[in-house]
Design a protein around this motif. Structure first.
Motif, PDB file in Angstrom:
ATOM      1  N   VAL A 104     -38.843 -35.798  27.840  1.00  0.00           N
ATOM      2  CA  VAL A 104     -37.436 -35.555  28.150  1.00  0.00           C
ATOM      3  C   VAL A 104     -37.096 -36.083  29.546  1.00  0.00           C
ATOM      4  O   VAL A 104     -36.025 -36.659  29.773  1.00  0.00           O
ATOM      5  CB  VAL A 104     -37.128 -34.051  28.055  1.00  0.00           C
ATOM      6  N   ARG A 105     -38.003 -35.919  30.479  1.00  0.00           N
ATOM      7  CA  ARG A 105     -37.765 -36.238  31.892  1.00  0.00           C
ATOM      8  C   ARG A 105     -37.898 -37.725  32.215  1.00  0.00           C
ATOM      9  O   ARG A 105     -37.160 -38.241  33.063  1.00  0.00           O
ATOM     10  CB  ARG A 105     -38.764 -35.441  32.737  1.00  0.00           C
ATOM     11  N   ARG A 106     -38.819 -38.417  31.561  1.00  0.00           N
ATOM     12  CA  ARG A 106     -39.170 -39.773  31.983  1.00  0.00           C
ATOM     13  C   ARG A 106     -37.985 -40.743  32.055  1.00  0.00           C
ATOM     14  O   ARG A 106     -37.920 -41.565  32.982  1.00  0.00           O
ATOM     15  CB  ARG A 106     -40.265 -40.344  31.075  1.00  0.00           C
ATOM     16  N   PRO A 107     -37.031 -40.710  31.130  1.00  0.00           N
ATOM     17  CA  PRO A 107     -35.911 -41.654  31.246  1.00  0.00           C
ATOM     18  C   PRO A 107     -35.148 -41.570  32.566  1.00  0.00           C
ATOM     19  O   PRO A 107     -34.543 -42.555  32.994  1.00  0.00           O
ATOM     20  CB  PRO A 107     -35.005 -41.270  30.069  1.00  0.00           C
ATOM     21  N   PHE A 108     -35.194 -40.438  33.222  1.00  0.00           N
ATOM     22  CA  PHE A 108     -34.479 -40.269  34.479  1.00  0.00           C
ATOM     23  C   PHE A 108     -35.324 -40.680  35.687  1.00  0.00           C
ATOM     24  O   PHE A 108     -34.814 -40.743  36.807  1.00  0.00           O
ATOM     25  CB  PHE A 108     -34.022 -38.818  34.631  1.00  0.00           C
TER      26      PHE A 108
END
Length: 327
Positions: A104-108
């Protein structure tokens, strides 16, 4: 096809009058599943998530009449399999994977995101997570969480804490806690939670803020637990307050679930959800979770999708505020 012929066909497929025990993925297709299901675990064999998901897969396989085969595919911080699920795997219910917060976090965290966790997966069920908390050496002057916060307010930037890495769930949680308390804490990342525990015991940092690698030391009396981050007090440490009891509406378990490629059939998703839920609630899987201090964090399909959307918004805001980039 006439109405009578169509009615006869539906009856023969067992989808009238509640005759079917498992819904079909679509009219005219064979009953699901008709071959083994692959469940990708993005970590090496032997860890807590691997053990829990293997137990879950074995139980689900018995119920489905087809094996759920665990495929370990470690790499890229547990996100190597995400692009395969999002872009390559067929949405037929035969390729699934562990969904966790790093995905969930990696794209940001990157300049060119390869997926969007809110749209590029079919989220099936939320399962479990880990027990997190703050622990200090037994000789620490911080007897309680409030002692630590009081010292931090009087000495900005002097209280140090270890985690298992930058932009981990526990690192972001500590930044959130510091923001809510109005204090400045100094983050000292290590490669793993065990190294962080060793650093705290050796006096390199004031405390460790991580999953329960500190538990044996707390039970042995060489460390003291200031808080746990679960929704309720941990059964192993009933005297230790939760963050909620300390005044913050925060629950941190780094929870995970099971997801598949986008646009999976709703009937297949229901079969998988119901089967995995029964396995999750079983005594056998509960024993595995308890062995690794893994609290139950169950979400239905709809709840899990909603959680992912809400969590993605929180992750984006926190990563942006901290200015963290991984490349």
């Amino acid at each position: 096809m006439s109405r009578l012929t169509r009615r006869s066909a539906l009856a023969s497929l067992g989808i009238m009058g509640g005759a079917s025990t498992l819904p079909l993925p679509a009219l005219g297709q064979s009953r699901y599943p008709e071959r083994p299901i692959r469940l990708i675990v993005p970590w090496p064999p032997g860890g807590s998530a691997d053990a829990q998901l293997r137990s879950l897969g074995e139980l689900a396989g018995r119920a489905l009449g087809q094996p759920v085969v665990i495929e370990n595919r470690p790499g890229a911080g547990g996100t190597l399999h995400a692009i395969h699920l999002a872009r390559e795997a067929r949405p037929d219910g035969y390729t699934l994977g562990q969904m966790h917060l790093s995905i969930v976090r990696r794209p940001f965290l990157v300049s060119r995101p390869q997926w969007d966790a809110t749209t590029d997966f079919t989220h099936i069920i939320g399962l479990t997570g880990w027990l997190f908390g703050m622990a200090v050496p037994a000789n620490s002057p911080f007897r309680t969480y409030r002692d630590m916060i009081a010292y931090a307010k009087a000495n900005p930037g002097r209280v140090t804490y270890s985690t298992s890495g930058i932009a981990t769930t526990n690192h972001l949680a500590m930044e959130d806690i510091a923001l809510r308390e109005g204090v400045e804490l100094l983050h000292v990342p290590f490669r793993g939670s065990n190294e962080g525990v060793t650093a705290a015991l050796g006096g390199q940092v004031h405390m460790v803020a991580d999953s329960s690698a500190w538990a044996p030391q707390v039970e042995a009396g060489s460390m003291r637990l200031l808080s746990v981050w679960s929704a309720e007090r941990a059964p192993r440490f009933p005297d230790v307050p939760t963050l909620k009891e300390l005044g913050h509406d925060i629950v941190v378990t780094s929870n995970y679930g099971i997801s598949g490629p986008p646009r999976m059939d709703a009937g297949v998703v229901k079969v998988l959800h119901d089967t995995f839920r029964t396995a999750l609630m079983s005594e056998e899987n509960t024993r595995v979770r308890n062995q690794f201090d893994m609290p139950l964090v169950y979400f239905s399909t709809e709840e899990y999708q909603d959680f992912i959307v809400r969590r993605a918004a929180w992750e984006r805001d926190m990563v942006t505020r901290l200015g963290i980039k991984m490349e």
